[in-house]
Write an enzyme that holds these catalytic residues in place. Structure first.
Site, mmCIF file in Angstrom:
data_model
loop_
_atom_site.group_PDB
_atom_site.id
_atom_site.type_symbol
_atom_site.label_atom_id
_atom_site.label_comp_id
_atom_site.label_asym_id
_atom_site.label_seq_id
_atom_site.Cartn_x
_atom_site.Cartn_y
_atom_site.Cartn_z
ATOM 1 N N SER A 124 0.923 -0.948 0.332
ATOM 2 C CA SER A 124 -0.340 0.186 0.360
ATOM 3 C C SER A 124 0.864 1.076 -0.161
ATOM 4 O O SER A 124 1.358 1.330 0.490
ATOM 5 C CB SER A 124 -1.114 0.110 1.270
ATOM 6 N N GLU A 126 0.474 3.696 1.549
ATOM 7 C CA GLU A 126 0.145 4.150 3.055
ATOM 8 C C GLU A 126 1.567 4.098 3.374
ATOM 9 O O GLU A 126 1.867 4.255 4.686
ATOM 10 C CB GLU A 126 -0.752 3.443 4.043
ATOM 11 N N TYR A 148 -2.244 0.556 10.508
ATOM 12 C CA TYR A 148 -2.333 -0.138 8.998
ATOM 13 C C TYR A 148 -1.006 -0.455 7.673
ATOM 14 O O TYR A 148 0.088 -0.836 7.661
ATOM 15 C CB TYR A 148 -3.148 0.282 8.201
#
Length: 328
Positions: A124, A126, A148
């Site tokens: 990801s 992120e 996360y």
């Protein structure tokens, strides 16, 4: 004989689009699903009869070994995760078990049952978090800003280590935000388009949001699963950044979404401090040069078209449910 693929997280947004793609290419598709009191197969209902569902969970290594032995896939796509950033702050341990350690359990199942299986890990954007450079590419250092994000970093490096240590064809797709009408309602893009539809139809008066200045590289999920498949067809395992290369703020998304129904979002949107992240990720935008040059991958759906599709789908869904309620 048809190639076989096993997809964890098959009932999610990406899993459903990937299953469609693989079925269209003639694969035998197996999907891993968790047994629960309420089964949500809405996203795959139209193709459920064309694939085989196996019960298992990425928190349960034994169930993964069993599923891999049953499916005997040539390709395994790990899309299972606790994927909502906000929830990762309230359930950090669960996020680590599913999104981080879950990757190791899948890789261990491959190593035990059949190391020739090609493995795709859903990494990801992120992971970049407090970005070290703009745009972000494969060599950009990670600086995650949420449970996360750092769980995804763990899974990403686990994939690299199993590739280098055991010779498994294991790759990570570092995917930037990708949306669709199948996106969960907890994500800001779908929260917006669902609210736009409800406001337009007179079912909602206001929309509460957090940070309107955060910028994301938003693309269409259907385009991104094509990149996943392409990664496992390469001669050599390589990690790729996948995104459109264009960043838009939440304000831009509001402009586009409310513009689809000729409304001014300023009349309906309220900022709520409760919805702000403890640590914000401000500016994510992808440099997908490597994927474009090596795999020939290109995003096909642009930002405005993506938002339009999402708003129109939510309008149709809410109108249909209203018609069904009136018919009862």
């Amino acid at each position: 004989m048809a190639r076989r693929a096993l997809i964890t997280g098959v009932t999610g947004q990406d899993g459903s689009y990937l299953a469609e793609l693989l079925l269209a290419k003639g694969y035998e598709v197996y999907g891993l699903v968790r047994r629960s009191s309420t089964m949500n197969f809405e996203r795959i209902a139209h193709i459920q009869g064309e694939m085989e569902l196996l019960y298992g969970d990425v928190t349960d290594y034994h169930s993964l070994v069993t599923a891999v032995k049953q499916a005997r896939p040539a390709e395994l796509y790990n899309l299972a995760a606790q994927s909502f950033v906000h929830t990762s702050w309230t359930q950090p341990e669960l996020t680590g078990q599913v999104t981080g350690l879950g990757v190791v359990r899948v890789l261990e199942a491959i190593r035990l049952v059949d190391p020739a299986i090609r493995f795709y890990q859903a990494s990801s954007s992120e992971m970049f978090g407090m970005v070290r450079e703009v745009p972000q590419k494969e060599t950009t250092p990670f600086y995650p800003r949420s449970p996360y994000g750092f769980a995804k970093v763990y899974g990403h490096w686990a994939t690299v280590n199993y590739r280098e240590s055991y010779g498994i064809f294991a790759v990570s797709g570092i995917l930037f935000n990708h949306e669709s009408p199948r996106r969960g309602l907890e994500f800001v893009t779908r929260k917006i388009t669902d609210a736009v539809a409800r406001i337009k139809l007179g079912h909602l008066a206001e929309l509460k949001l957090g940070n309107l200045e955060a910028k994301r590289d938003w693309g269409f999920a259907g385009d991104y699963v094509d990149a996943m498949w392409r990664m496992l067809q390469e001669d050599e395992p390589t990690d790729y950044v996948i995104g459109t290369g264009q960043a838009h703020s939440v304000r831009d998304f509001l402009d586009a979404a409310f513009g689809c129904v000729d409304l001014d979002w300023g009349d309906y949107v309220v900022q709520d401090p409760v919805l702000l992240r403890p640590a914000e990720v401000e500016h994510l935008v992808a440099d997908s040069t490597l994927a474009r040059e090596r795999m020939g991958w290109e995003p096909r759906v642009d930002f405005q078209e993506l938002v339009r599709r999402m708003v129109e789908a939510d309008l149709a869904r809410i109108q249909e449910r209203g018609a069904e309620a009136r018919a009862r």
